[in-house]
Every structure is written in structure tokens, then in C-alpha cells.
Enzyme design. Structure first.
Site, PDB file in Angstrom:
ATOM      1  N   HIS A 165      -3.125  35.698  38.146  1.00  0.00           N
ATOM      2  CA  HIS A 165      -3.685  36.939  37.612  1.00  0.00           C
ATOM      3  C   HIS A 165      -2.688  38.082  37.777  1.00  0.00           C
ATOM      4  O   HIS A 165      -2.458  38.578  38.888  1.00  0.00           O
ATOM      5  CB  HIS A 165      -4.999  37.263  38.331  1.00  0.00           C
ATOM      6  CG  HIS A 165      -5.635  38.526  37.849  1.00  0.00           C
ATOM      7  ND1 HIS A 165      -6.428  39.316  38.654  1.00  0.00           N
ATOM      8  CD2 HIS A 165      -5.606  39.146  36.641  1.00  0.00           C
ATOM      9  CE1 HIS A 165      -6.839  40.364  37.961  1.00  0.00           C
ATOM     10  NE2 HIS A 165      -6.347  40.282  36.742  1.00  0.00           N
ATOM     11  N   GLU A 173      -1.976  38.007  41.758  1.00  0.00           N
ATOM     12  CA  GLU A 173      -3.101  37.411  42.483  1.00  0.00           C
ATOM     13  C   GLU A 173      -3.133  35.920  42.151  1.00  0.00           C
ATOM     14  O   GLU A 173      -3.377  35.530  41.011  1.00  0.00           O
ATOM     15  CB  GLU A 173      -4.404  38.101  42.061  1.00  0.00           C
ATOM     16  CG  GLU A 173      -5.582  37.789  42.947  1.00  0.00           C
ATOM     17  CD  GLU A 173      -6.821  38.596  42.545  1.00  0.00           C
ATOM     18  OE1 GLU A 173      -7.615  38.929  43.426  1.00  0.00           O
ATOM     19  OE2 GLU A 173      -7.005  38.868  41.336  1.00  0.00           O
ATOM     20  N   ASN A 210     -10.445  42.529  41.492  1.00  0.00           N
ATOM     21  CA  ASN A 210     -11.457  43.070  40.582  1.00  0.00           C
ATOM     22  C   ASN A 210     -12.854  43.022  41.188  1.00  0.00           C
ATOM     23  O   ASN A 210     -13.664  43.916  40.954  1.00  0.00           O
ATOM     24  CB  ASN A 210     -11.430  42.308  39.251  1.00  0.00           C
ATOM     25  CG  ASN A 210     -10.255  42.729  38.388  1.00  0.00           C
ATOM     26  OD1 ASN A 210      -9.669  43.783  38.612  1.00  0.00           O
ATOM     27  ND2 ASN A 210      -9.888  41.913  37.430  1.00  0.00           N
TER      28      ASN A 210
END
Length: 726
Positions: A450, A462, A500
Site C-alpha cells: 500500500h 505499508e 487508513n
């Protein structure tokens, strides 16, 4: 020296009468107190000995010195004898009065690194010889401190005020070749010739064939006082604009000015006193925490400690050439990885390649890349419309829209066309990786990669691991991530993963406050004043409402009890307001994409408030900036606690790095968990508990936070009971 000594210096006296003092403290020959005191003792011994004519200082194994040992210093003066702990002892009594004032000439032989205290020791020598690629700089300000061994006084006298301010305020080192041009070093030679050249240079100084000059008293590079004051004025204005919450850069400027106005000795005393005080500041503690936390993210228990060696990555493929895919491709080719970019049709493919070209051309325009380097770099990118050229790739990264069925189809295709060793990675930001790979038989090589937008700029990667992902895949991705200049953080698999998921309450808390009476633009101002690069509403505009809605649906599905449901964004979307791309969102945008508040926004807020059945709360209307910050960030802390408790993250420090590098949380506050611990678990729990009674489940403190608060324990201390998703 005792057996517990941290580093040492070795003295060897040659037949030429030059004493070679070598700093030995692997891996970067940092300046612990043991090294400095041993260096002083060696220096004094060399000065006493009749067979020593001159001195050369160097570092072992091609590194002069990476600076003072932060871990050893730790804000204390351990190991110093009585009377030596006073401010100015090292800077004045060792560096200035022993090294620089010595009656025998000294030369620094610099290779590899001469940073921080290392460069300050070198500047106290009577000359400096360097290799072309050595790095010289004073990066202390990025740690919340200032140069403390005389650097604020010597660097301006060697390179001039403007360049010295740039190097210190921006923590910007220079290579040896530039250092020579600036006057920071006196000659450039190859590593093989370095020490011998320095020895001869020292003897030439002794025989007056070369100048014998103390850096502290040079004046030829210092501008006239009136001009100097204008330079200081400009520097202060820039600091106040770019780092309004930081005090130590302004203090550094004050100290440099003190030396210009009142003389270098006065500047040294002011530097010593300020340096000692700053070691204990909250800013320094926070930035030093981030410094070490960033270096520890790649240490993953059960993965990086079992002897696995990263496999070589020769070629990478990317599926999807949109904003994210093109950014990832840019990051890869910038580090010389050949990339295959796949799209569904030629129109989309050319658009994707065009984005990559634009990213590189931006570097050319800024002078960061030559046209020749541009052509060589873009040649590493090949566009395709099918999977035929995926047969020899080592990593493939899927970067299409957040659509589960589409991703499932792509991964099923990748399994057919990619070689058995190929890592199958997804750039998804929210979707469960087990669902993405459920139609394959390759769960052991499926992983999340990510990136954050823009992918070629943002430093965080990530890495999301499922229970089936092979440790070898993680080791390979950690290595590749570091090679493309990303800071990798390994996390477990869940909706939103770590970054997130941790920050999904941030925009929701802001919307909750707006519906209860807070002004949206006031919330954004409070956030930026706190240190965020932009507030939650400006961020929503930048990301786009489509992405925000897709993410919001994921959280509502997985965490319905603590998701704040509002019609504000859907109502705005109905009127074609979707953020910056449509030039209307929470703000309106001119042709240059400059944001301005929009009075029309308030009618959507009124309508949303009516639909939700929420009434204006006078307490919310009167919230202070600090209260706004707490109400939008304490829910983030609460969710971060859940992420830790569930074992999604290995350690709290990883969440600090994720918050700083992924979401722009101010590093000088130490990251989300470090900042929370500075306030205390008991205080955060009590505030959330109070708000949950007033505004509902959204604020309800989790069990982990409640347990820590009951004991008054730090939120970041290791989790004992969590079964790690890693």
C-alpha cells in the site's frame, strides 16, 4: 578505558612525526562521551610528545564520524568527571581550547560521513581533506536540537552565512566536491590518497607552506553586518512560515547572530547553554523518538530474525496506470527497476505513461534530473495491453480502483501468467486481502503493498501480511521498499489495515463537530495550526469524495457501531461537488487549484443536519482550537489502540511512523501514540468517556484504552495479550 566503554580512538605516530588519531566506534564512528574523552586524552598526549610534530584525525573503515551518539547522550552527561558536565565543556574546553588552539597543526582526513559532531570536530582542525563523495553536514535540527560543538560559529565562517543557514536549518549535507567549492574543505583526493595527503598537509602547515588558520576566527566569508542582518531577517521569516510551531530553528539563528555581533566566543557560550537545554525539550524527545522508530520499522519478529535473505528483484509489473499505478511506476524506475505497465486499452495506457513522463519532467524542470537521465529512466518503462510479458516478472503490483470483483479477476489472471516465485501484491487501501486472493491457490505469495499518494513522493510503504503470506515475501518486499527510498511498515490484514483504519475517525469526527455547530474552516485551521499539512475537509477535497465514500462504506460495514453516519458528502455529490477535481467540494478552486472557503457549503450542512436530526450544540460552537484538536484526534488514538490490541501492528512506534509518513501527523509531536502518551491515557479516556455520553458510541473508549487508563499506564507500552495478526 573500562570494558564497558563505548568507542575509542587509536593513536599511531609515524616516522614523519605525524600522529594519526583514528576514531573507532562502529558502525559510523559516532562520538560517544568515551570517544570524545579518549580523543582529548590522545590529543593531549600527542601535544606532550616530542616526537609528534602534527596531528591527523580520521575515522575507521572509510567513515570519519556520523556525529554524536544520540542513544549514548540521551540528554544526560553520563561518564563525565565532576566539573565536566557544565555547559560548554565539550564545545569550548575540548573542541576549541584543546583541538583548535593546539600549538601543533591538525588536519581532518574525511571519507564517508562527517555529520553533526563529526563535522564540528573536523572544522576545529586547521585544514580538512576530503574524498569527493563524502557527506558533510550539520543535521541536528531535524532532531530538535542545534549543533552543540561549535558548529553554529564555525560553519558560517567557512561557507558564508546563507549557505550555513541552509545547511543547518534544512539539515542538508553537501558532498565533498561541493564542500571544496564552498571552502568547507581544502582539497579533494581519492580514498587511497586521503591519509597520506592529510599527513603531508599537516607538515606543510607546520613549515608555513600552508596557512595555519583557526576556523573560529575567519572573517573573509562573513557578510557586512547590515547585509548579515537582512539574511537573518529573511531566514527567520522563512522559519516562521514553514515551521511556526518550532522554536529551535529560531534559536539557532539567534545564536549564529550572537557570534557575528558579539564575537565567536560569546556565540559558543550561547550555543552551549541552548544546546544543553534543548536536549530536554519535548520537541527533541519527539523527533529523536521518530528517528529511532523509523529505523526499527524493518525489524519484524519471526520474519527478519530467522535468517532469510532477500531475493533479487529484476523486473516489476504494475496493473493499472491511474494516479497510483503511475506514481508507483515512477518510484520504481527512478531506482532503476525495469517496469511493465498494463492497462485495459491503449487510451488508458498512453494516459498512464503520460503521467509517469510528467512526474519525471517535473524533476527535470526543478533541476533534479538531467534530460539525459530522463531519457534513460523513461526507457525502463514498457506499456502492454495483456499479460504475455508477465512471464519473467518478480513482483506484480495491482493498482486498480477499489472494486473487489475486479481485483479478484486480476489476481486469478496473474496466477496463470506470472512465474511461481512472483510476489502478487495489491495496492488496495481498504479491502481484505483474503477476499482479493480467495479465487487463487497462491495465498502464500499474496501481500499488500500500500503506497500513499503521490506514490513517487510519499515516503511510507505499508506492507500488509495475511496469515498465509510467506515470511520470504515480506523480507523481499522490505528490501525492495528500502531500495526505492520508502520506509516500510509491516502490518496485519484487516479493513483499512493500520494507517487508513487508524485515521478513518479523523474526517468523521470533523463532520460530527460540523453537524453539531462547529465551523468547518475553523476545524481545518485548528488542524493546520496543530501541525497537520492540511485539515480534514481540505484533505477530503484533495483525495476526492469517490474515494472517501468507498472507504467510508468499508468502515461502516466492518465497524458499524463506531462509524458516524452523515449525509453531508452524499448531498454535496448530488450537486456534482466531488472535491478538487470538480473545482468544488468543501472549498471552491480557481483555475490554479487555489482553495477558498465557499459560503454555499453552509446550506449543505443545514440540510445534512436536518436529515440526521442533529441540533446545534452551543458547547461545540464555542470550542477552542485545542478542544477541536482533541475531539478529532482522540478518536484516532482510540482506533490506534484497537489496532495495537488486535495485533495489526507489531509495536506502537510503527503506528507513530505510519501516522507521520502516511498521514502527515507532525513529527515534532512524535507520532500519534507518542503524542497521546504525552497527554496521558487517563486524560484521553476521561475525555472520550465524557463525549460518548454526549454524542454517542463514536467516542466510546475501547477496552485497551480503558485498561491502560485504569492503571495510568502508557498506551505505547508492549501489548501482552494480543494475538498478533502478523
Amino acid at each position: 578505558m573500562g570494558s564497558g566503554a563505548k568507542g575509542r580512538t587509536i593513536m599511531e605516530v609515524g616516522a614523519d612525526g605525524v600522529a594519526l588519531l583514528t576514531i573507532v566506534n562502529p558502525p559510523v564512528n559516532s562520538l560517544s562521551f568515551d570517544v570524545l574523552c579518549n580523543l582529548k586524552d590522545s590529543y593531549e598526549q600527542a601535544l606532550r610528545r616530542d616526537d609528534v610534530k602534527a596531528i591527523v584525525i580520521t575515522g575507521e573503515k572509510g567513515k570519519f564520524s556520523g556525529g554524536f551518539d544520540i542513544a549514548a547522550f540521551g540528554g544526560t552527561q553520563r561518564g563525565l568527571r565532576e566539573g565536566e558536565e557544565k555547559p560548554g565543556y565539550i564545545s569550548i574546553e575540548i573542541i576549541t581550547d584543546t583541538f583548535e588552539a593546539a600549538r601543533k597543526p591538525s588536519v581532518a582526513a574525511i571519507d564517508g560521513l562527517a555529520l553533526g559532531g563529526g563535522l564540528e570536530v573536523a572544522m576545529a582542525c586547521h585544514a580538512r581533506i576530503s574524498t569527493p563523495t563524502a557527506q558533510l553536514g550539520l543535521p541536528e535540527l531535524q532532531l530538535g536540537i542545534i549543533p552543540g560543538f561549535g558548529g553554529t560559529q564555525r560553519l558560517p565562517r567557512l561557507v558564508g552565512l546563507s549557505k550555513a543557514l541552509e545547511m543547518m536549518l534544512m539539515s542538508k549535507p553537501v558532498k565533498g566536491q561541493e564542500a571544496y567549492t564552498l571552502g568547507l574543505v581544502d582539497a579533494i583526493v581519492s580514498p587511497d590518497e586521503l591519509v597520506n595527503t592529510a599527513r603531508q598537509w599537516a607538515l606543510d602547515i607546520l613549515d608555513r607552506r600552508r596557512p595555519w588558520a583557526a576556523s573560529l576566527y575567519k572573517t573573509d566569508k562573513i557578510e557586512p553586518l547590515g547585509e548579515a542582518r537582512e539574511i537573518f531577517k529573511f531566514a527567520r521569516a522563512q522559519v516562521r512560515k514553514q515551521a511556526p510551531n518550532l522554536k529551535h530553528p529560531l534559536l539557532c539563528i539567534d545564536i549564529i547572530e550572537e557570534g557575528i555581533v558579539s564575537g565567536p566566543r560569546a556565540g559558543l557560550w550561547k550555543e552551549a547553554e541552548a544546546s544543553r537545554a534543548l536536549q530536554h525539550s519535548d520537541t527533541s524527545k519527539s523527533l529523536i523518538h521518530i528517528f529511532f522508530a523509523q529505523r526499527r520499522t524493518s525489524k519484524v519478529p519471526g520474519v527478519t530474525d530467522i535468517g532469510l535473505v532477500p531475493r533479487r528483484v529484476n523486473k516489476v509489473a504494475i496493473v493499472g496506470g491511474g494516479l497510483m499505478g503511475s506514481g508507483i511506476a515512477t518510484a520504481l524506475i527512478l531506482r532503476n527497476y525495469p517496469v511493465i505497465l498494463k492497462e485495459v486499452n491503449d487510451k488508458f495506457l498512453q494516459a498512464g505513461i503520460g503521467r509517469v513522463r510528467a512526474n519525471l519532467q517535473s524533476r527535470v524542470k526543478k533541476g533534479k534530473m538531467s534530460q539525459e537521465k530522463f531519457e534513460k529512466t523513461i526507457s525502463l518503462l514498457k506499456g502492454v495491453l495483456d499479460y504475455e510479458r508477465f512471464k519473467d516478472v518478480d513482483i506484480v503490483i495491482e493498482a486498480v480502483i477499489e472494486n473487489l470483483s475486479l481485483k479478484q479477476q486480476i489476481f486469478a489472471d496473474l496466477e496463470k501468467y506470472c512465474p511461481p516465485h512472483c510476489i502478487l501484491a495489491s495496492n488496495t487501501s481498504t479491502i481484505d486481502l483474503n477476499l482479493i486472493g480467495e479465487k487463487t491457490r497462491s495465498q502464500n505469495r499474496i501481500v499488500g503493498a500500500h503506497f500513499f499518494s503521490p506514490a513517487h513522493v510519499m515516503p511510507l510503504l505499508e506492507i500488509v501480511r495475511t496469515e498465509q503470506t510467506s515470511p520470504q515475501v515480506i523480507v523481499d518486499l522490505l528490501d525492495a521498499g528500502k531500495k526505492i527510498n520508502k520506509t516500510p511498515v509491516v502490518v496485519g490484514n484487516c479493513a483499512g489495515f493500520a494507517v487508513n483504519r487508524m485515521f478513518f475517525p479523523y474526517p468523521e469526527a470533523a463532520v460530527l463537530l460540523v453537524e453539531h455547530g462547529a465551523d468547518p474552516y475553523r476545524i481545518d485551521r485548528a488542524s493546520t495550526k496543530f501541525g497537520m499539512p492540511m485539515g480534514p475537509f481540505r484533505l477530503a477535497d484533495l483525495v476526492g469524495f469517490g474515494v472517501a465514500m468507498a472507504s467510508g462504506m468499508q468502515y461502516a460495514e466492518h465497524f458499524p457501531e463506531r462509524t458516524y453516519k452523515s449525509m453531508l458528502v452524499p448531498l454535496m455529490q448530488e450537486d456534482k461537488r466531488a472535491g478538487e477535481t470538480t473545482r468544488k467540494g468543501f472549498y471552491i478552486y480557481d483555475k490554479n487549484r487555489k482553495a477558498s472557503p465557499d459560503p454555499e457549503l453552509y446550506k449543505y450542512i443545514e440540510k445534512s443536519r436536518s436529515v440526521s436530526g442533529v441540533t446545534i450544540d452551543p458547547k461545540v460552537v464555542k470550542l477552542s482550537d485545542n478542544e477541536i484538536v482533541e475531539m478529532i484526534f482522540f478518536p484516532v488514538v482510540n482506533e490506534a489502540c484497537r489496532v495495537l490490541a488486535e495485533g495489526i501492528a507489531v509495536k506502537a512506534a510503527d503506528l507513530d511512523i505510519a501516522a507521520v509518513m502516511g498521514m502527515g501527523f507532525p513529527p515534532y509531536r512524535g507520532g500519534i501514540m507518542f503524542w497521546a502518551d504525552s497527554l496521558g491515557s487517563t486524560y484521553i479516556y476521561s475525555r472520550l468517556e465524557e463525549w460518548s455520553k454526549m454524542y454517542g458510541e463514536f467516542f466510546k473508549p475501547c477496552a485497551y484504552l480503558a485498561e491502560r487508563a485504569s492503571k495510568g499506564a502508557p498506551l505505547s507500552s508492549p501489548v501482552e495479550q494480543a494475538t498478533s495478526r502478523l
